[in-house]
Design a protein around this motif. Structure first.
Motif, short mmCIF file in Angstrom:
data_model
loop_
_atom_site.label_atom_id
_atom_site.label_comp_id
_atom_site.label_asym_id
_atom_site.label_seq_id
_atom_site.Cartn_x
_atom_site.Cartn_y
_atom_site.Cartn_z
N ALA A 34 0.82 -1.21 0.00
CA ALA A 34 0.00 0.00 0.00
C ALA A 34 0.85 1.26 0.00
O ALA A 34 0.38 2.32 -0.41
CB ALA A 34 -0.92 -0.01 1.22
N LEU A 35 2.10 1.16 0.46
CA LEU A 35 2.97 2.33 0.46
C LEU A 35 3.55 2.61 -0.92
O LEU A 35 3.60 3.75 -1.37
CB LEU A 35 4.09 2.13 1.48
CG LEU A 35 5.13 3.25 1.59
CD1 LEU A 35 4.48 4.54 2.07
CD2 LEU A 35 6.27 2.84 2.52
N TRP A 36 3.99 1.55 -1.62
CA TRP A 36 4.67 1.72 -2.90
C TRP A 36 3.72 1.69 -4.08
O TRP A 36 4.06 2.16 -5.17
CB TRP A 36 5.74 0.64 -3.08
CG TRP A 36 6.82 0.71 -2.04
CD1 TRP A 36 7.04 -0.13 -1.00
CD2 TRP A 36 7.83 1.73 -1.94
NE1 TRP A 36 8.12 0.28 -0.26
CE2 TRP A 36 8.63 1.42 -0.81
CE3 TRP A 36 8.14 2.87 -2.68
CZ2 TRP A 36 9.70 2.20 -0.41
CZ3 TRP A 36 9.21 3.65 -2.29
CH2 TRP A 36 9.98 3.32 -1.17
N LEU A 44 -8.20 -2.13 -5.32
CA LEU A 44 -8.55 -3.48 -4.88
C LEU A 44 -9.40 -3.47 -3.61
O LEU A 44 -10.33 -4.27 -3.47
CB LEU A 44 -7.28 -4.29 -4.66
CG LEU A 44 -6.42 -4.54 -5.91
CD1 LEU A 44 -5.12 -5.24 -5.54
CD2 LEU A 44 -7.19 -5.36 -6.95
N LEU A 45 -9.09 -2.56 -2.70
CA LEU A 45 -9.86 -2.50 -1.46
C LEU A 45 -11.29 -2.02 -1.69
O LEU A 45 -12.23 -2.54 -1.08
CB LEU A 45 -9.15 -1.59 -0.46
CG LEU A 45 -7.86 -2.13 0.15
CD1 LEU A 45 -7.19 -1.09 1.01
CD2 LEU A 45 -8.12 -3.39 0.96
N ARG A 46 -11.46 -1.03 -2.57
CA ARG A 46 -12.83 -0.59 -2.84
C ARG A 46 -13.64 -1.70 -3.51
O ARG A 46 -14.82 -1.92 -3.17
CB ARG A 46 -12.80 0.65 -3.75
CG ARG A 46 -14.19 1.12 -4.17
CD ARG A 46 -14.98 1.66 -3.00
NE ARG A 46 -14.31 2.83 -2.49
CZ ARG A 46 -14.39 4.04 -3.07
NH1 ARG A 46 -15.14 4.23 -4.15
NH2 ARG A 46 -13.75 5.07 -2.55
N ASN A 90 -9.51 11.06 -1.51
CA ASN A 90 -10.95 10.83 -1.38
C ASN A 90 -11.30 9.36 -1.51
O ASN A 90 -12.24 8.87 -0.86
CB ASN A 90 -11.70 11.64 -2.43
CG ASN A 90 -11.69 13.12 -2.14
OD1 ASN A 90 -11.49 13.54 -1.00
ND2 ASN A 90 -11.87 13.94 -3.17
N SER A 91 -10.56 8.63 -2.35
CA SER A 91 -10.86 7.21 -2.52
C SER A 91 -10.58 6.43 -1.23
O SER A 91 -11.35 5.55 -0.84
CB SER A 91 -10.04 6.64 -3.68
OG SER A 91 -8.66 6.62 -3.36
N VAL A 92 -9.47 6.76 -0.56
CA VAL A 92 -9.15 6.08 0.71
C VAL A 92 -10.18 6.44 1.78
O VAL A 92 -10.68 5.58 2.52
CB VAL A 92 -7.73 6.45 1.17
CG1 VAL A 92 -7.42 5.85 2.52
CG2 VAL A 92 -6.71 5.98 0.14
N ALA A 93 -10.51 7.73 1.88
CA ALA A 93 -11.48 8.15 2.89
C ALA A 93 -12.87 7.57 2.62
O ALA A 93 -13.59 7.18 3.55
CB ALA A 93 -11.55 9.67 2.92
N GLU A 169 -9.53 -5.39 8.40
CA GLU A 169 -10.94 -5.42 8.79
C GLU A 169 -11.76 -6.29 7.84
O GLU A 169 -12.66 -7.02 8.27
CB GLU A 169 -11.50 -4.00 8.82
CG GLU A 169 -12.84 -3.89 9.50
CD GLU A 169 -12.77 -4.17 10.98
OE1 GLU A 169 -13.80 -4.64 11.53
OE2 GLU A 169 -11.71 -3.94 11.59
N MET A 170 -11.47 -6.24 6.56
CA MET A 170 -12.19 -7.08 5.61
C MET A 170 -11.74 -8.54 5.70
O MET A 170 -12.52 -9.45 5.40
CB MET A 170 -12.02 -6.54 4.19
CG MET A 170 -12.89 -5.32 3.93
SD MET A 170 -12.88 -4.74 2.22
CE MET A 170 -11.32 -3.86 2.18
#
Length: 248
Positions: A34-36, A44-46, A90-93, A169-170
């Protein structure tokens, strides 16, 4: 409306499985990923937060004024890719708010302080950059560049920890660790009217020995006649009733 939703999230009873300070320990490889490669992780998370059903996708998860007005229904994959690259923050939030509202999760005070520090540092760096451009002093310009670099480092680190927090969490939601979901019981066979005999479920199959093997207690012997001859006993017993000392 957003202020009311933020107040409601403060009253949620559940908490994140791991806070931001321990998210690196929770999944170190994914935190590095997630950093790089932050936009890829956000994409992928969304998608995973939507249970891989892209027909449910709305720009910024419906938390922004532009949500539902970008033609997401026609090509949700392209719209999501555009969101994570052009509006990464905004996507992360939005993914965070989506998980919080679904699982009734509140953010701890420690996490709020970390996120607030990140936002304030970026605002201060932006103000210093504007002042340095207006004034034109070299020392102030160098200081603003150092502050901007520090703000970007904090921003990337906190976003990586947040995305790792969402992923853990998922994982908990999908039962990848902790108590496993209840297994589906096997299908049971039921007898039907067109069957000659009911299914032998719970009964010994044919050929099973009807008598217990050697060493097990045997059934009591059957009486030749019922009731037996000595049953019931005769009352009163002859010659012994009443006793001698019994008053007449």
């Amino acid at each position: 409306m957003d202020v009311e939703m933020m107040k409601q999230r403060q009253n949620f009873r559940n908490v994140w499985h791991t806070d931001l300070t321990h998210s690196i320990q929770g999944d170190t490889p994914y935190c590095c990923f997630a950093l790089w490669c932050a936009p890829c992780a956000s994409y992928l998370l969304r998608k995973r937060a939507l249970y891989d059903d892209m027909s449910r996708y709305v720009c910024c998860a419906g938390y922004m004024p532009c949500s539902g007005r970008c033609g997401e229904s026609k090509c949700p994959q392209f719209c999501l890719a555009t969101e994570v690259f052009l509006c990464f923050g905004n996507s992360v939030a939005s993914t965070r708010f989506l998980l919080q509202d679904e699982f009734q999760i509140q953010t701890t005070q420690c996490d709020n302080c970390i996120i607030g520090f990140m936002v304030c540092l970026n605002q201060v760096a932006c103000i210093f950059s504007i002042v340095a451009c207006i004034v034109g002093i070299d020392e102030l310009s160098e200081a603003s560049q150092l502050l901007s670099c520090l703000a970007n480092m904090v921003y990337c680190t906190v976003c990586a920890c947040m995305q790792t927090q969402h992923k853990v969490e998922m994982d908990k939601r999908d039962g990848k660790f902790g108590p496993q979901p209840m297994a589906v019981p096997p299908a049971q066979q039921m007898s039907r009217f067109d069957q000659s005999t009911p299914p032998a479920i719970g009964y010994p199959p044919q050929g099973y020995p009807q008598h217990p093997p050697q060493g097990y207690p045997q059934h009591p012997p059957a009486y030749s006649q019922y009731p037996p001859g000595a049953y019931p006993p005769q009352y009163p017993p002859p010659g012994a009733y009443p006793p001698q000392a019994y008053p007449k």
